[in-house]
Design a protein around this motif. Structure first.
Motif, PDB file in Angstrom:
ATOM      1  N   ARG A  66     131.352  64.947  -7.191  1.00  0.00           N
ATOM      2  CA  ARG A  66     131.510  65.105  -8.634  1.00  0.00           C
ATOM      3  C   ARG A  66     132.982  65.020  -9.043  1.00  0.00           C
ATOM      4  O   ARG A  66     133.300  64.506 -10.124  1.00  0.00           O
ATOM      5  N   ALA A 125     133.858  61.403  -9.225  1.00  0.00           N
ATOM      6  CA  ALA A 125     133.331  60.801 -10.452  1.00  0.00           C
ATOM      7  C   ALA A 125     134.204  61.178 -11.655  1.00  0.00           C
ATOM      8  O   ALA A 125     134.472  60.349 -12.539  1.00  0.00           O
ATOM      9  N   ALA A 126     134.681  62.427 -11.691  1.00  0.00           N
ATOM     10  CA  ALA A 126     135.547  62.850 -12.786  1.00  0.00           C
ATOM     11  C   ALA A 126     136.877  62.107 -12.738  1.00  0.00           C
ATOM     12  O   ALA A 126     137.422  61.717 -13.783  1.00  0.00           O
ATOM     13  N   TYR A 160     134.797  65.299 -16.784  1.00  0.00           N
ATOM     14  CA  TYR A 160     133.827  66.028 -15.963  1.00  0.00           C
ATOM     15  C   TYR A 160     132.411  65.908 -16.505  1.00  0.00           C
ATOM     16  O   TYR A 160     131.441  65.997 -15.745  1.00  0.00           O
ATOM     17  N   ALA A 167     130.648  63.345 -14.852  1.00  0.00           N
ATOM     18  CA  ALA A 167     130.201  63.728 -13.514  1.00  0.00           C
ATOM     19  C   ALA A 167     129.073  64.760 -13.566  1.00  0.00           C
ATOM     20  O   ALA A 167     128.680  65.301 -12.529  1.00  0.00           O
ATOM     21  N   GLY A 168     128.563  65.035 -14.773  1.00  0.00           N
ATOM     22  CA  GLY A 168     127.467  65.988 -14.912  1.00  0.00           C
ATOM     23  C   GLY A 168     127.898  67.439 -14.891  1.00  0.00           C
ATOM     24  O   GLY A 168     127.079  68.326 -14.650  1.00  0.00           O
ATOM     25  N   VAL A 169     129.171  67.703 -15.145  1.00  0.00           N
ATOM     26  CA  VAL A 169     129.707  69.067 -15.098  1.00  0.00           C
ATOM     27  C   VAL A 169     130.201  69.449 -16.493  1.00  0.00           C
ATOM     28  O   VAL A 169     130.913  68.670 -17.137  1.00  0.00           O
TER      29      VAL A 169
END
Length: 351
Positions: free
Chosen positions: A239, A242-243, A275, A278-280
């Motif tokens: 993640r 991805a961020a 983020y 990235a799903g966060v």
């Protein structure tokens, strides 16, 4: 006998005349030197760059702090709006339950009314619209244990409804106060930015270029190496990687205060957006992002870590490896790479 020739009145002998003429010439020359304006050396050009750049930096810094306070007020307003919405839903459900209870007890009240009496407690509960309850009076003859429990529950529901109404009213007052806070911070931001722009407009093109280079990087020529072409900044979790990719993709987009992308960002807004890809979910402000994960030493920073700056954590960037962060520097600048040590580091946080 020697004869003496008397000097003519008002006349001067030659030596006296010469002496006086010499003195007069000297005095005239001195006077001339005294009144001639000094033009020996041209005035040095005033040096505005250091002072003006420092003022602009300070204004941008103050605007950035106000921006984070504006963001915090906006986040609080969002939470309060959600709270008010939930309170209204609870009020509606409570009112529905009370209406149902009133309907059931109204039938009993009607029966008692026809038989010559009505319990004062029931009458009190149903006094708002007795005609509606009396229309339902055909089925009950007396207050059973079950109906007594219903009456008690109705009283409790009414108390709860009153509390819900008070809480909803308090939240609405708080929401208005937060909106006023946000409006004040917005005014501070726009005032600071307007002052900074005026100073920038007074700079020469060279001074503005120098400011842009020095505003975060410490005026180092060629301050940063180019980032690796393959994007390999070192180890990072899935993640975090991805961020980092998202943050790098934002390089070149403008700083827009209060914005979370994708067309523009402020410093914390860039972290939120990166983020989110990235799903966060991160908090909205740099101060809250400081605590949005595990704190690590700067020496152990990994790509994707959040680096906050200044003692109040009023600025934030994302570490991307190679001694660099990606961040939205300040109004008028674009998202870019800068050295991780561009300002005093407050903390490094791993979401």
């Amino acid at each position: 006998m020697a004869s003496h020739r008397r000097s003519e009145p008002g006349s001067l002998d030659r030596n006296t005349k010469v002496g006086m003429l010499t003195a007069a010439a000297a005095a005239a020359t001195a006077a001339a030197i005294t009144v001639v304006p000094a033009t020996a050396a041209p005035a040095l050009p005033k040096e505005p760059s250091a002072t003006v750049r420092a003022q602009v930096d300070r204004l941008f810094e103050e605007a950035e702090r106000a921006t984070e306070r504006f963001n915090e007020a906006g986040e609080r307003a969002d939470r309060l709006r959600a709270d008010v919405g939930r309170a209204r839903d609870r009020l509606a459900r409570a009112q529905d339950r009370i209406n149902t209870m009133r309907g059931l007890l109204g039938a009993f009240a009607g029966a008692q009314y026809r038989s010559g009496g009505i319990d004062p407690a029931v009458e009190l509960m149903l006094s708002e619209d007795p005609d509606d309850y009396l229309d339902k009076a055909a089925t009950l003859g007396r207050l059973t244990d079950h109906q007594a429990r219903q009456l008690d529950e109705l009283r409790k529901e009414q108390r709860r409804l009153g509390q819900e109404r008070s809480e909803a009213a308090r939240k609405l007052v708080e929401l208005e106060a937060v909106r006023a806070d946000a409006a004040r911070e917005k005014s501070v931001v726009t005032t600071k930015l307007a002052a900074a722009r005026r100073l920038l407009n007074e700079m020469s093109a060279q001074d503005r270029a120098d400011f842009e280079r020095a505003s975060r990087t410490g005026d180092r020529d060629g301050a940063l190496p180019d980032p690796p072409a393959d994007g390999s900044f070192g180890p990072a979790s899935g993640r975090a990687a991805a961020a980092v990719r998202a943050a790098r993709s934002a390089v070149g987009r403008p700083y827009i205060w209060g914005a979370t992308g994708p067309s523009g960002f402020d410093c914390s807004g860039l972290m939120v957006w990166s983020y989110r890809q990235a799903g966060v979910s991160l908090p909205r402000t740099s101060q809250a992002q400081r605590y949005a994960g595990r704190r690590v030493p700067l020496s152990e920073a990994r790509p994707g870590d959040l680096v906050t700056y200044r003692s109040d954590a009023s600025h934030v960037g994302m570490y991307v490896g190679n001694g660099q962060v990606v961040h939205a520097p300040h109004p008028g600048a674009r998202v870019r790479y800068d050295p991780v040590g561009m300002m005093p580091v407050a903390s490094v946080t791993r979401p």
